[in-house]
Enzyme design. Structure first.
Site, PDB file in Angstrom:
ATOM      1  N   GLY A  31       0.817  -1.215   0.000  1.00 53.39           N
ATOM      2  CA  GLY A  31       0.000   0.000   0.000  1.00 53.39           C
ATOM      3  C   GLY A  31       0.848   1.261   0.000  1.00 53.39           C
ATOM      4  N   GLY A  36       5.754   4.223  -8.723  1.00 52.33           N
ATOM      5  CA  GLY A  36       6.515   2.973  -8.872  1.00 52.33           C
ATOM      6  C   GLY A  36       5.581   1.770  -8.874  1.00 52.33           C
ATOM      7  N   HIS A  37       4.610   1.763  -7.930  1.00 54.10           N
ATOM      8  CA  HIS A  37       3.634   0.669  -7.885  1.00 54.10           C
ATOM      9  C   HIS A  37       2.767   0.659  -9.148  1.00 54.10           C
ATOM     10  CE1 HIS A  37       4.107   1.456  -3.388  1.00 54.10           C
ATOM     11  NE2 HIS A  37       4.481   0.196  -3.503  1.00 54.10           N
ATOM     12  N   GLY A 154       9.189  -5.352  -8.348  1.00 55.76           N
ATOM     13  CA  GLY A 154      10.032  -4.259  -8.833  1.00 55.76           C
ATOM     14  C   GLY A 154      11.507  -4.490  -8.546  1.00 55.76           C
ATOM     15  N   LYS A 156      13.357  -2.255  -7.724  1.00 59.00           N
ATOM     16  CA  LYS A 156      13.668  -1.373  -6.589  1.00 59.00           C
ATOM     17  C   LYS A 156      14.133  -2.205  -5.399  1.00 59.00           C
ATOM     18  CE  LYS A 156      13.281   1.907  -3.410  1.00 59.00           C
ATOM     19  NZ  LYS A 156      12.585   1.393  -2.294  1.00 59.00           N
ATOM     20  N   ASP A 157      13.437  -3.352  -5.181  1.00 58.61           N
ATOM     21  CA  ASP A 157      13.804  -4.276  -4.102  1.00 58.61           C
ATOM     22  C   ASP A 157      14.513  -5.460  -4.760  1.00 58.61           C
ATOM     23  OD1 ASP A 157      12.183  -3.166  -1.582  1.00 58.61           O
ATOM     24  OD2 ASP A 157      10.989  -2.910  -3.385  1.00 58.61           O
ATOM     25  N   GLN A 160      14.944  -8.759  -2.864  1.00 56.60           N
ATOM     26  CA  GLN A 160      13.630  -9.405  -2.720  1.00 56.60           C
ATOM     27  C   GLN A 160      13.245 -10.150  -3.994  1.00 56.60           C
ATOM     28  OE1 GLN A 160       9.964  -7.616  -0.832  1.00 56.60           O
ATOM     29  NE2 GLN A 160       9.565  -7.076  -2.963  1.00 56.60           N
ATOM     30  N   ARG A 194       8.304   5.132   1.756  1.00 62.18           N
ATOM     31  CA  ARG A 194       8.980   5.771   2.898  1.00 62.18           C
ATOM     32  C   ARG A 194       9.432   7.196   2.577  1.00 62.18           C
ATOM     33  NH1 ARG A 194      10.594   0.431   3.480  1.00 62.18           N
ATOM     34  NH2 ARG A 194      10.060  -0.516   5.484  1.00 62.18           N
TER      35      ARG A 194
HETATM   36  P1  AMP Z   1       6.203  -2.304  -1.391  1.00 59.00           P
HETATM   37  O1  AMP Z   1       4.828  -1.751  -1.314  1.00 59.00           O
HETATM   38  O2  AMP Z   1       7.269  -1.351  -0.969  1.00 59.00           O
HETATM   39  O3  AMP Z   1       6.332  -3.667  -0.766  1.00 59.00           O
HETATM   40  O4  AMP Z   1       6.467  -2.531  -2.946  1.00 59.00           O
HETATM   41  C1  AMP Z   1       5.612  -3.345  -3.692  1.00 59.00           C
HETATM   42  C2  AMP Z   1       6.239  -3.630  -5.015  1.00 59.00           C
HETATM   43  O5  AMP Z   1       6.457  -2.399  -5.710  1.00 59.00           O
HETATM   44  C3  AMP Z   1       7.604  -4.324  -4.910  1.00 59.00           C
HETATM   45  O6  AMP Z   1       7.718  -5.304  -5.919  1.00 59.00           O
HETATM   46  C4  AMP Z   1       8.561  -3.183  -5.129  1.00 59.00           C
HETATM   47  O7  AMP Z   1       9.806  -3.605  -5.649  1.00 59.00           O
HETATM   48  C5  AMP Z   1       7.797  -2.339  -6.134  1.00 59.00           C
HETATM   49  N1  AMP Z   1       8.286  -0.963  -6.117  1.00 59.00           N
HETATM   50  C6  AMP Z   1       8.295  -0.104  -5.070  1.00 59.00           C
HETATM   51  N2  AMP Z   1       8.887   1.059  -5.424  1.00 59.00           N
HETATM   52  C7  AMP Z   1       9.258   0.924  -6.721  1.00 59.00           C
HETATM   53  C8  AMP Z   1       9.942   1.766  -7.660  1.00 59.00           C
HETATM   54  N3  AMP Z   1      10.361   2.974  -7.321  1.00 59.00           N
HETATM   55  N4  AMP Z   1      10.161   1.287  -8.907  1.00 59.00           N
HETATM   56  C9  AMP Z   1       9.753   0.040  -9.250  1.00 59.00           C
HETATM   57  N5  AMP Z   1       9.114  -0.807  -8.415  1.00 59.00           N
HETATM   58  C10 AMP Z   1       8.872  -0.370  -7.166  1.00 59.00           C
END
Ligand code: AMP
Length: 289
Positions: A31, A36-37, A154, A156-157, A160, A194
């Site tokens: 959430g 990015g999401h 993504g 980004k992680d 993961q 964040r």
């Molecule tokens: P999170 O909500 O932080 O767990 O992220 C959910 C998904 O969105 C994960 O697969 C992340 O890698 C991806 N994600 C978050 N930020 C970005 C970004 N800036 N660029 C690409 N993917 C992202």
């Protein structure tokens, strides 16, 4: 767009879709959605006929309780964004729905858990004990609930993504995993939920992506020695007033730490801007020169 918090309801919706021959795609998130999401939704669309967005702030992947408490929660805004982006179903369960035996994996109930493998050992895994165990457990549960054909994560992680690829292979999930490119803001800062916690106008966090670009350029100019690359990154980040958590160069697939660059390598960085922990990464292009 349907919004559901209940596993049985989601299962019956997806069974109906599958019986019409639809391919199910899932976008797992915690959430506090940002661009990015939303890019993940766009990346997965051509690979499926029905898009499920999973919104679940998973307590077991937070090793730091105050990080969990402070994490932004914006469910109404998230569902509006999902609808705009053409998501078909938002699945936003409560904690009890996903952890019916409770959260304590080691207490009297001794819940069954999935644990992450060797790719989880260094980097964020070493700095955030238990984090990737929480991630693989919840993603395995998610895959069992939704039984998607395809899922997107993504870059980004980056760690993961590689940990999940390993889980899917080792546990024979038979789900296609797609990697989506890292999305940055116009100044180069990697988008993250964040970032909302950063003070407005603070320039320090930009030092991370600047350091990554400098490292990339040094490799293009012929640098192969990882210790010098790490030094360059740390210096740039520290001089902007941030506290580096780690800066490492790893084999881009296995994530084994490298001392010399001789093939596809990923530079992985985490740093603290005050209380806020930011991560970023970049491919170090190796042209064989
Ligand atoms: P999170 O909500 O932080 O767990 O992220 C959910 C998904 O969105 C994960 O697969 C992340 O890698 C991806 N994600 C978050 N930020 C970005 C970004 N800036 N660029 C690409 N993917 C992202």
């Amino acid at each position: 767009m349907i919004v559901s918090t209940r596993i049985p309801e989601v299962r019956s919706i997806l069974n109906a879709q599958r019986s019409q021959g639809k391919r199910i795609g899932v976008v797992p998130t915690m959430g506090a959605l940002h661009e990015g999401h939303m890019s993940l939704v766009r990346v997965i669309k051509p690979h499926c006929d029905y898009v499920v967005l999973w919104l679940f702030l998973n307590p077991t992947q937070f090793n730091n309780p105050s990080d969990y408490e402070r994490y932004p929660r914006t469910l109404e805004r998230d569902t509006a964004l999902a609808a705009e982006e053409g998501v078909d179903l938002v699945f936003a369960p409560g904690v009890e729905e996903i952890y019916p035996a409770g959260l304590d994996a080691y207490g009297e109930k001794r819940s069954v858990r999935v644990y992450a493998g060797d790719r989880s050992r260094g980097y964020c895994g070493a700095k955030r004990p238990g984090h990737f165990d929480g991630v693989v457990h919840v993603v395995a549960a998610l895959f069992n609930i939704l039984q998607p054909d395809v899922a997107v994560f993504g870059e980004k992680d980056y760690q993961q993504l590689q940990v999940i690829r390993q889980m899917v292979e080792d546990l024979h999930f038979g789900i296609e995993i797609i990697a989506a490119p890292l999305i940055r803001d116009k100044n180069g800062l990697a988008l993250s939920s964040r970032n909302e916690l950063l003070g407005a106008g603070s320039a320090g966090p930009l030092s991370i992506s600047r350091a990554l670009r400098m490292a990339q350029e040094s490799v293009i100019a012929g640098e192969r020695d990882v210790s010098r690359i790490k030094e360059l990154v740390r210096r740039e980040i520290e001089s902007a007033g941030l506290k580096p958590d780690y800066a490492e160069v790893a084999d881009a697939e296995t994530l084994r730490a490298l001392e010399q660059i001789s093939g596809p390598a990923q530079l992985l960085v985490a740093a603290y801007a005050g209380e806020v922990r930011l991560i970023d990464n970049v491919r170090l292009d190796y042209a064989g020169r």
